[in-house]
Design an enzyme around this catalytic site. Structure first.
Site, PDB file in Angstrom:
ATOM      1  N   ASN A 235     -18.066  12.146   2.807  1.00 12.68           N
ATOM      2  CA  ASN A 235     -17.562  13.372   2.184  1.00 12.68           C
ATOM      3  C   ASN A 235     -17.617  14.460   3.240  1.00 12.68           C
ATOM      4  O   ASN A 235     -18.521  14.458   4.089  1.00 12.68           O
ATOM      5  CB  ASN A 235     -18.449  13.825   1.013  1.00 12.68           C
ATOM      6  CG  ASN A 235     -18.334  12.946  -0.208  1.00 12.68           C
ATOM      7  OD1 ASN A 235     -17.353  12.239  -0.398  1.00 12.68           O
ATOM      8  ND2 ASN A 235     -19.354  13.000  -1.048  1.00 12.68           N
TER       9      ASN A 235
ATOM     10  N   GLU B  46      -4.015   0.478  -2.108  1.00 14.68           N
ATOM     11  CA  GLU B  46      -3.286  -0.651  -2.675  1.00 14.68           C
ATOM     12  C   GLU B  46      -2.602  -0.271  -3.985  1.00 14.68           C
ATOM     13  O   GLU B  46      -3.174   0.438  -4.818  1.00 14.68           O
ATOM     14  CB  GLU B  46      -4.231  -1.832  -2.947  1.00 14.68           C
ATOM     15  CG  GLU B  46      -5.021  -2.303  -1.744  1.00 14.68           C
ATOM     16  CD  GLU B  46      -6.360  -1.606  -1.599  1.00 14.68           C
ATOM     17  OE1 GLU B  46      -7.198  -2.087  -0.800  1.00 14.68           O
ATOM     18  OE2 GLU B  46      -6.567  -0.564  -2.277  1.00 14.68           O
TER      19      GLU B  46
ATOM     20  N   CYS C 274      -8.517   4.923   1.048  1.00 14.75           N
ATOM     21  CA  CYS C 274      -9.201   4.800   2.334  1.00 14.75           C
ATOM     22  C   CYS C 274      -8.477   5.628   3.390  1.00 14.75           C
ATOM     23  O   CYS C 274      -7.269   5.864   3.287  1.00 14.75           O
ATOM     24  CB  CYS C 274      -9.207   3.337   2.809  1.00 14.75           C
ATOM     25  SG  CYS C 274     -10.010   2.181   1.688  1.00 14.75           S
TER      26      CYS C 274
ATOM     27  N   ASP D  22       0.830  -1.199   0.000  1.00 14.07           N
ATOM     28  CA  ASP D  22       0.000   0.000   0.000  1.00 14.07           C
ATOM     29  C   ASP D  22       0.865   1.248   0.000  1.00 14.07           C
ATOM     30  O   ASP D  22       1.930   1.283   0.630  1.00 14.07           O
ATOM     31  CB  ASP D  22      -0.897   0.037   1.241  1.00 14.07           C
ATOM     32  CG  ASP D  22      -2.145  -0.816   1.092  1.00 14.07           C
ATOM     33  OD1 ASP D  22      -2.131  -1.757   0.274  1.00 14.07           O
ATOM     34  OD2 ASP D  22      -3.123  -0.545   1.803  1.00 14.07           O
TER      35      ASP D  22
ATOM     36  N   TYR E 254      -7.708 -14.033   4.380  1.00 22.59           N
ATOM     37  CA  TYR E 254      -6.471 -13.527   4.981  1.00 22.59           C
ATOM     38  C   TYR E 254      -6.657 -12.940   6.370  1.00 22.59           C
ATOM     39  O   TYR E 254      -5.695 -12.514   6.992  1.00 22.59           O
ATOM     40  CB  TYR E 254      -5.853 -12.464   4.064  1.00 22.59           C
ATOM     41  CG  TYR E 254      -6.757 -11.302   3.781  1.00 22.59           C
ATOM     42  CD1 TYR E 254      -6.828 -10.228   4.648  1.00 22.59           C
ATOM     43  CD2 TYR E 254      -7.569 -11.285   2.654  1.00 22.59           C
ATOM     44  CE1 TYR E 254      -7.684  -9.165   4.405  1.00 22.59           C
ATOM     45  CE2 TYR E 254      -8.428 -10.228   2.399  1.00 22.59           C
ATOM     46  CZ  TYR E 254      -8.466  -9.172   3.275  1.00 22.59           C
ATOM     47  OH  TYR E 254      -9.320  -8.131   3.021  1.00 22.59           O
TER      48      TYR E 254
ATOM     49  N   HIS F 216     -17.321   9.589  -0.774  1.00 22.03           N
ATOM     50  CA  HIS F 216     -16.305   9.048  -1.683  1.00 22.03           C
ATOM     51  C   HIS F 216     -14.981   8.696  -1.016  1.00 22.03           C
ATOM     52  O   HIS F 216     -14.028   8.308  -1.686  1.00 22.03           O
ATOM     53  CB  HIS F 216     -16.055  10.039  -2.824  1.00 22.03           C
ATOM     54  CG  HIS F 216     -17.239  10.198  -3.731  1.00 22.03           C
ATOM     55  ND1 HIS F 216     -18.262  11.072  -3.459  1.00 22.03           N
ATOM     56  CD2 HIS F 216     -17.569   9.575  -4.884  1.00 22.03           C
ATOM     57  CE1 HIS F 216     -19.168  11.009  -4.410  1.00 22.03           C
ATOM     58  NE2 HIS F 216     -18.786  10.105  -5.284  1.00 22.03           N
TER      59      HIS F 216
END
Length: 225
Positions: free
Chosen positions: A106, A185, A63, A38, A95, A147
């Site tokens: 937002n 990611e 995120c 990441d 995982y 978002h």
């Protein structure tokens, strides 16, 4: 200390120092976990240009991870606990035991919420809120859905869970940054899969960024698990 341990400690220290300067770093969790790298920013250092870098150079989901204490103050749930749709049943991860996804938000001063400027505003305002959770009326400042995806860190960070959420927050804590970090990611444009650690290291070298293994952060910052 062995040479490999010294290298791991140096890598962790370099990552923490870079984070303290407000610079992004690259974190690989573990080959036997997600096996992903990441791109991670202190949330307070995110600019519209940083959002552009996250979507162009990383390409995954942007995120913001918040500490458990901050999320608790704001009343932020785990999304899995809020969903009643049958698709949420049997949500086992290969995982990990659970997902850290919470709400999507937002900031209320954004327009659509998706532009680089809007997302940067939401993210930096989240950092400010995390720095003073008791003084923040979360619902007055943020609206949901939005978002920017929120992640809720485990209470004891690396003692509880070894995801990018906890790894990033542990670095923020060590770097004396607010408990709010952006994680995204890194994906491979050619394969469509996760960018390999080797390719991520090469990117970090080209861009002058610190790259660190999750295991080095666990060794440096400690875990009682």
């Amino acid at each position: 200390m062995s040479r490999s341990s010294e290298q791991a400690a140096t890598g962790a220290d370099d990552a923490i120092a870079a984070f303290a300067r407000g610079q992004p770093i690259l974190i690989h969790d573990a080959a036997d976990r997600e096996g992903e790298v990441d791109l991670v920013y202190p949330a307070g250092a995110v600019t519209p240009g940083a959002v552009a870098r996250l979507r162009n150079d990383a390409g995954g989901l942007v995120c913001v991870a918040l500490s458990d204490a901050v999320a608790e103050t704001f009343g932020l749930p785990f999304m899995q606990e809020q969903l009643t749709h049958p698709s949420a049943d049997g949500h086992d991860l290969a995982y990990d035991e659970r997902s850290s996804f919470s709400l999507t938000v937002n900031h209320r001063d954004t327009h659509t919420g998706i532009t680089d400027e809007d997302r940067a505003l939401t993210i930096t305002e989240l950092a400010g809120a995390a720095a003073d959770p008791g003084g923040t009326a979360f619902a007055d400042e943020f609206r949901s859905p939005g978002h920017v995806t929120l992640l809720r860190g485990a209470p004891d960070l690396l003692s509880d869970r070894l995801g990018h959420t906890e790894l990033g927050l542990a670095v923020a804590e060590a770097a004396d940054q607010p408990p709010a970090v952006v994680v995204c990611e890194m994906l491979d444009d050619e394969t469509g899969g996760a960018l390999s650690p080797a390719a991520a290291r090469a990117y970090a070298e080209r861009e002058g960024l610190a790259y660190v293994e999750g295991s080095a952060l666990v060794e440096r910052l400690g875990t009682s698990s």
